[in-house]
Design an enzyme around this catalytic site. Structure first.
Site, short mmCIF file in Angstrom:
data_model
loop_
_atom_site.label_atom_id
_atom_site.label_comp_id
_atom_site.label_asym_id
_atom_site.label_seq_id
_atom_site.Cartn_x
_atom_site.Cartn_y
_atom_site.Cartn_z
N LYS A 36 -37.12 32.73 -49.89
CA LYS A 36 -36.21 31.70 -50.43
C LYS A 36 -36.75 30.32 -50.02
O LYS A 36 -37.76 29.90 -50.56
CB LYS A 36 -34.79 32.01 -50.00
N HIS A 86 -30.02 32.17 -46.60
CA HIS A 86 -29.86 30.88 -47.27
C HIS A 86 -29.75 29.70 -46.30
O HIS A 86 -29.60 28.57 -46.73
CB HIS A 86 -28.65 30.92 -48.21
N SER A 141 -24.27 33.86 -50.28
CA SER A 141 -25.26 33.61 -51.32
C SER A 141 -24.66 33.20 -52.65
O SER A 141 -25.32 32.53 -53.44
CB SER A 141 -26.12 34.86 -51.52
C1 PLP Z 1 -31.78 37.49 -51.01
C2 PLP Z 1 -30.93 38.02 -49.91
C3 PLP Z 1 -31.31 39.15 -49.18
C4 PLP Z 1 -32.48 39.99 -49.57
O1 PLP Z 1 -33.67 39.35 -49.23
P1 PLP Z 1 -34.99 39.75 -50.07
O2 PLP Z 1 -36.09 39.22 -49.23
O3 PLP Z 1 -34.85 39.08 -51.39
O4 PLP Z 1 -35.00 41.24 -50.18
C5 PLP Z 1 -30.54 39.52 -48.11
N1 PLP Z 1 -29.43 38.83 -47.79
C6 PLP Z 1 -29.02 37.76 -48.48
C7 PLP Z 1 -27.78 37.04 -48.07
C8 PLP Z 1 -29.75 37.33 -49.58
O5 PLP Z 1 -29.33 36.29 -50.29
#
Ligand code: PLP
Length: 389
Positions: free
Chosen positions: A238, A206, A178
């Site tokens: 996302k 991602h 990330s």
């Molecule tokens: C954003 C993210 C999460 C958490 O997901 P949410 O739905 O925002 O709680 C988990 N793993 C990674 C790699 C992330 O970037």
């Protein structure tokens, strides 16, 4: 900590340029946002396909509220599992090409659910050093022996697998990292998982919506797709532009999570209207491949420009294009310079990234125009990189 200690700790964070505050956004998500009262061109969201403010998603959510009301009213196992959740799970499984999927309120809770349901005391988890914080928390909470391997270092992982006694082993990685935008060596990881009979758990927060024609990282690695050792997780807040997450794999895996995963069982189901918006996101992802093509063109445009410059970009072909700066104070100065030029690019500091690894996290979306990328390139160009800002 008592309240005096808290005050002192906050003051110390401020001294180290590590005090966090939350910028207040006063517009819908998109390339142009008003933050703390000022309009910016933003390169800050994870809304990679530009779906967070897509009319089809907003309409599906509004129709969902009209049909289902505002809230789910209960947890999934009691009375909160609506037909909208069920339909979303079926459609996610089809989109991902896997037998079954289970939805969660967030990726954070999905990670806690999977890891704590598959391993416990007497077992072992093996995690990449750059994994997301939620995966690390999941590993700690599981009470399994927790071993971290150097980033993307398969030799290190194999040494740990060979020397850590465990009843059940689980390897956990981000498919796309990330804060760096690079990818895990999935085929090599699967080879090790097979050799040591370990679960391979992939957090594709991602990659989903972006890689593999939008179907996620597994679709670029066919050997992993449907493999009995692979457990897949994607978030829906996302690229999918809404909220929540899904875990996908075999029907038995899903049944086990429904029966065992405390972060699934002991929480209120998401509003059914949110599930309807997620279903609309899947429809748009299928119907509008041009969004991914546009995003890919933006990535190429930025990296072509960077090739001719000295900006320290990471090796990333994903929408996450960080520029590693180093010192916290320097990255804050760079972000302030960009803000003066009307650009919002977040400064990411420890503990989100390793000490000395502060960076600008540039993220690109399909909602940007080519001219927006050019504005970013010009603004980056005006920073004196030789001087190590
Ligand atoms: C954003 C993210 C999460 C958490 O997901 P949410 O739905 O925002 O709680 C988990 N793993 C990674 C790699 C992330 O970037």
């Amino acid at each position: 900590m008592n309240s005096r200690q808290i005050a002192a700790a906050l003051a110390a964070l401020a001294d180290q340029h590590r005090l966090r505050r939350r910028p207040v956004v006063d517009t819908p998500q998109g390339p142009h946002v008003v933050v703390d009262g000022v309009r910016y061109l933003a390169f800050a969201s994870n809304d990679y396909l530009g779906l967070a403010n897509h009319p089809a998603l907003a309409e599906a959510m509004a129709d969902g509220v009209a049909r289902w009301g505002a809230g789910s009213g209960a947890s999934h196992l009691v009375a909160g599992h609506h037909a909208a959740h069920e339909a979303l799970e079926d459609e996610l499984a089809v989109w991902l090409g896997l037998p079954a999927a289970l939805t969660f309120g967030s990726g954070y809770s999905a990670n806690l659910a999977v890891v704590t349901s598959l391993v416990g005391r007497g077992d072992a988890v093996f995690a990449d050093r750059l994994n997301h914080a939620s995966l690390n928390d999941a590993c700690q909470l599981s009470r399994a022996t927790f071993r971290r391997f150097a980033h993307n270092d398969l030799d290190h992982l194999e040494r740990l697998l060979a020397t850590t006694p465990a009843a059940t082993r689980l390897i956990a990685v981000d498919a796309v990292y990330s804060m760096d935008g690079d990818e895990a060596p999935l085929d090599g990881l699967l080879t090790l998982a097979e050799r040591y009979d370990a679960w391979l758990y992939l957090d594709d927060a991602h990659g989903f919506g972006v890689l593999g024609d939008g179907r996620g990282s597994l679709h670029e690695h066919p050997r992993l797709l449907g493999h009995p050792l692979v457990v897949y997780m994607a978030t829906l807040g996302k690229a999918a532009g809404v909220a929540g997450a899904c875990v996908a794999g075999s029907r038995e895996l899903v049944d086990w999570l429904v029966n065992r995963a405390r972060p699934y069982i002991y929480t209120t189901a998401q509003p059914p209207a949110v599930a309807e918006a997620c279903r609309a996101a899947l429809r748009v992802m299928a119907a509008e491949p041009a969004r991914r093509a546009r995003l890919a063109a933006h990535i190429v445009r930025l990296r072509r420009a960077a090739d001719a410059k000295v900006w320290p970009l990471t090796a990333s072909r994903t929408p996450i294009q960080p520029i590693i700066i180093g010192r916290n104070e320097a990255v804050l100065q760079c972000a302030a310079r960009l803000r003066e030029a009307g650009l919002w690019v977040p400064a990411i500091r420890p503990p989100t990234v390793p000490e000395g690894g502060a960076r600008l996290r540039v993220s690109l979306t399909a909602a940007h125009e080519g001219a927006d990328i050019d504005r970013l390139i010009d603004a980056l160009d005006s920073i004196d990189w030789e001087e190590k800002p």
